[in-house]
Enzyme design. Structure first.
Site, mmCIF file in Angstrom:
data_model
loop_
_atom_site.group_PDB
_atom_site.id
_atom_site.type_symbol
_atom_site.label_atom_id
_atom_site.label_comp_id
_atom_site.label_asym_id
_atom_site.label_seq_id
_atom_site.Cartn_x
_atom_site.Cartn_y
_atom_site.Cartn_z
ATOM 1 N N TYR A 1 20.558 -6.852 0.125
ATOM 2 C CA TYR A 1 20.665 -5.504 -0.438
ATOM 3 C C TYR A 1 21.371 -4.611 0.579
ATOM 4 C CZ TYR A 1 19.464 -1.548 -3.387
ATOM 5 O OH TYR A 1 19.529 -0.444 -4.192
ATOM 6 N N LYS B 1 15.355 -20.728 -26.285
ATOM 7 C CA LYS B 1 16.767 -21.085 -26.240
ATOM 8 C C LYS B 1 17.271 -21.058 -24.790
ATOM 9 C CE LYS B 1 20.369 -22.222 -28.720
ATOM 10 N NZ LYS B 1 20.834 -21.489 -29.899
ATOM 11 N N ASP C 1 23.626 -20.466 -34.647
ATOM 12 C CA ASP C 1 23.085 -20.802 -35.967
ATOM 13 C C ASP C 1 24.202 -21.225 -36.916
ATOM 14 O OD1 ASP C 1 20.557 -20.089 -35.093
ATOM 15 O OD2 ASP C 1 20.808 -18.015 -35.682
ATOM 16 N N ALA D 1 24.661 -18.823 -43.310
ATOM 17 C CA ALA D 1 25.607 -18.834 -42.196
ATOM 18 C C ALA D 1 25.964 -20.258 -41.774
ATOM 19 C CB ALA D 1 25.009 -18.072 -41.014
#
Length: 753
Positions: free
Chosen positions: A40, A95, A163, A198
């Site tokens: 950082y 997923k 999908d 779809a």
């Protein structure tokens, strides 16, 4: 399994320990103040300035190049429908998990609280600096088409609505091979697509891209055949509207070559199937129940090639064959999109892979002796480790050749090897063993069934098809625990040894005859066989069960002794040994002996090593064995170095084909670079050892327990070696997961015997 139990199991899985399924893990050291100043402020300013000068350096200095966003608004979650973004989050996490374990791609899941297409597109576009790719998920039609179209046009990173395209890619590969096997030309086959969502639209589009004729495709929705003369025809469905005089599935299927099901269960009857053309192709992909049951379909038509979305039948059309590897290839060349050429490349790669010889690891995982290209194997299995090295390079090459790649790959061999090394190693073996166990489940007798953990594990292995449990103990006590915890063990045998007079007599007579010259009287034998460990061992010995599992509540010696007295060792084996499978980030490593032999002699150490080497091979792992000490090849003298050194000498002499070396320290055994630099003569110099033989019980036991408790490895075992029939002993107070893992290995052990 009851709905209540299934619900609770799923809720427990997602909530136990750290809630959810994914976490962020630092990839750089963070142990010192210096580390933190580099991570950082002020050190982080340097990469910021570099990226400000050259924005492409974001791929060099940040995780962008290996980071995918899985994005949904929760409007079409699995089969649950529009349940909202929060309710869809567990699916998106899942997923992300698949992306990680199959292709080593990191994921943030993002659930957007909007159903407005413009707002959705605006939000996702604004995220482009963060991510290397966008996986759209569970967005309802027709909005999903417009969202994907706009994002692909307006963003410069890969975008894919899985999908739509996942099922299309996998089923296209399957269709190409099925047509070849059935002797049909893809441009001539008549295709009926039942479903118009779809996935169905995308499947039909991709079938045309790989050679099917659009005029030969008939699509059906809830209202029947989609015809050009339909009133109020939706634009997205008009693309596949037909002018044929057809109205119903029954009419459309007559004489058809191919049925594609992306709809609901049982809509295709046996009578309809019988009217299809010769050598029909049926992809019934509704989940969990297909449009026609697999068994009914193959009984109706012996000439059929059948695929489903299920893992328990041949030819599973599973999106996991595609999306991890497609994104991997696209991101590795920094593609600006996932175009048609890349999708077709994935289709061809998957189709071609099915025609190649199948690795033995895959055969073993699915318990198939010789899996080969044919009607029951038209696409690869999801567990095939070659998918990443077949599909990702094909996608990457297509991206380069089609002009959408911003990075060239110069050494394809090195790239492919790098992909192979990316695979998630720590749990791949256990997944493979799980599949193998399910392929031929065995009867497992649990000696300590009056325990919640044992009963919970028994329910899991029953539900998953890993094993058929047999429960030993007081029936009333076991039934009470089952009822109290809402477990579902319907149909599982519960045996109280005290109620089994006939068996007790038979077992006692057997034990007395076997041990009468070892201090066992008839009276003692009769008393011993009422003990559940003796009773369970006798069940295995008499073939009334295949495996005994015990040890959760009793010490190791108490559990092993009955098995040794009843079952005994294998012919030619003088002793038993214990081995642990340690699942580490560097892959599986086998530890032995960790549980039985306290301070083995030289010859005993040789025998133990031989036992372990044979056992490791049953896991389809080529053993590379290091015999450990506190010395490296004579650098220190002492009892342990001398013992291990002599054991290795005997092993080299008596078992020249065995890959084994020592004596050596543990760090040299698992660091081949360190070994090569210091001891280049070692037979383990090229690859690290995957099997560690400890010089005594003390060192082995300490090592595995330290690794386990520090969280550096998951221990599976102890795996008892050398017995004539499978008996496996749990660690005291094992978790339910550890018990299930042990049962899985025990079933695979029983299969091998």
């Amino acid at each position: 399994m009851s709905k209540l139990t299934r619900k609770q199991d799923a809720l427990d899985y997602h909530s136990t320990g750290r809630p959810g399924k994914i976490e962020v893990i630092p990839t750089k050291p963070t142990h010192s103040q210096r580390d933190l100043t580099l991570a950082y402020s002020p050190g982080v300013a340097e990469p910021c300035l570099q990226i400000a000068e050259n924005v492409d350096d974001v791929y060099k200095y940040t995780a962008k190049g290996n980071l995918v966003a899985v994005i949904s608004n929760g409007t079409a979650v699995l089969g649950l429908g529009d349940i909202g973004p929060e309710a869809g989050k567990p699916v998106m996490e899942g997923k992300g998990l698949l992306f990680k374990i199959f292709a080593d791609i990191d994921v943030f899941d993002l659930e957007l609280n909007t159903k407005n297409v413009d707002e959705f597109v605006q939000i996702v576009k604004a995220l482009e600096p963060t991510f290397g790719g966008i996986n759209l998920e569970d967005i309802k039609a027709p909005e999903c088409f417009e969202i994907e179209r706009r994002l692909k046009a307006e963003m410069n990173i890969p975008v894919m609505h899985d999908d739509q395209h996942g099922t299309a890619i996998i089923s296209s590969a399957a269709l190409i091979n099925a047509c070849e096997l059935q002797g049909k030309e893809i441009d001539k086959v008549r295709i009926v697509v039942n479903g118009a969502g779809a996935a169905a639209i995308s499947c039909a589009r991709l079938y045309v891209s790989v050679g099917a004729s659009k005029e030969n495709i008939v699509m059906i929705d809830r209202s029947g055949v989609i015809r050009k003369d339909r009133e109020k025809l939706e634009p997205i469905k008009a693309e596949f509207a037909t002018d044929q005089d057809l109205n119903t599935l029954e009419e459309a299927i007559l004489g058809a070559d191919v049925f594609i099901g992306l709809s609901t269960a049982d809509v295709l009857s046996a009578e309809m199937l019988s009217t299809m053309a010769e050598k029909p192709i049926v992809f019934a992909m509704a989940n969990p129940n297909p449009e026609i049951a697999y068994d009914l379909a193959v009984a109706t038509r012996s000439d059929i090639i059948m695929a489903t979305g299920r893992s328990d039948y041949p030819n599973q059309v599973n999106n996991v064959l595609g999306f991890p590897y497609i994104f991997r290839g696209a991101m590795d060349v920094r593609a600006t999109t996932i175009n048609e050429e890349m999708k077709i490349a994935a289709v061809r790669a998957i189709a071609e892979m099915a025609k190649k010889p199948v690795p033995e690891a895959v055969n073993l995982a699915y318990n198939i002796q010789n899996l080969r290209y044919g009607k029951d194997y038209i696409i690869p299995k999801p567990m095939d480790p070659r998918l990443i090295t077949a599909v990702s390079p094909a996608v990457a090459k297509a991206a380069i050749e089609s002009g959408v790649a911003r990075k060239e790959i110069e050494d394809w061999d090195a790239y492919t090897e790098g992909l192979r090394l990316r695979l998630s190693k720590e749990d791949a073996l256990l997944r493979s063993l799980n599949l193998k166990a399910k392929s031929a489940p065995k009867r497992v007798v649990f000696a300590e069934a009056d325990n919640y953990k044992i009963l919970k594990a028994a329910q899991i292995v029953k539900d998953e098809g890993i094993a058929t449990p047999i429960l030993l103990g007081n029936k009333e006590a076991i039934s009470h625990i089952i009822k109290e915890n809402c477990l579902d063990l319907t149909g599982v045998r519960i045996i109280d040894p005290k109620d089994e007079a006939e068996k007790l007599g038979k077992y006692a007579e057997f034990l007395y005859k076997k041990r009468q010259r070892r201090g066992v009287s008839p009276q003692m034998a009769a008393r011993l066989v009422t003990d559940r460990n003796y009773f369970g061992s006798c069940m295995v010995e008499f073939g009334e069960a295949d495996v005994l599992i015990s040890g959760l509540t009793k010490d190791y010696a108490t559990t092993v002794k009955p098995a040794l007295q009843v079952i005994g060792t294998k012919p030619g084996v003088d002793r038993v040994a214990g081995m642990y499978l340690m699942l580490t980030k560097k892959g599986p490593i086998f530890f032995g002996d960790t549980t039985v032999n306290k301070n083995p002699t030289i010859n005993e150490l040789v025998d133990i090593t031989v036992l372990i080497e044979k056992a490791v091979r049953t896991f389809n792992v080529e053993p590379r064995i290091a015999v450990l000490s506190y010395s490296n090849f004579g650098t220190v003298e002492g009892e342990v170095p001398e013992k291990t050194r002599e054991a290795v000498r005997i092993l080299h002499e008596d078992y020249p084909e065995m890959v084994v070396d020592g004596e050596m320290q543990a760090n040299f055994a698992i660091n081949s670079e360190l070994l090569k630099n210091n001891f280049p003569f070692s037979t383990l110099r090229d690859q690290p050892a995957n099997t560690l033989v400890f010089p005594n019980l003390e060192s082995g036991n300490i090592a595995y327990k330290l690794l386990q408790e520090l969280g550096e490895a998951e221990a599976v075992g102890p795996i008892l070696l050398g017995l004539n029939k499978p008996v496996h002993v749990l660690q005291m107070d094992s978790s339910v997961r550890e018990i299930v893992n042990m049962v899985t290995i025990a079933v695979v052990d029983a299969q091998s015997k």
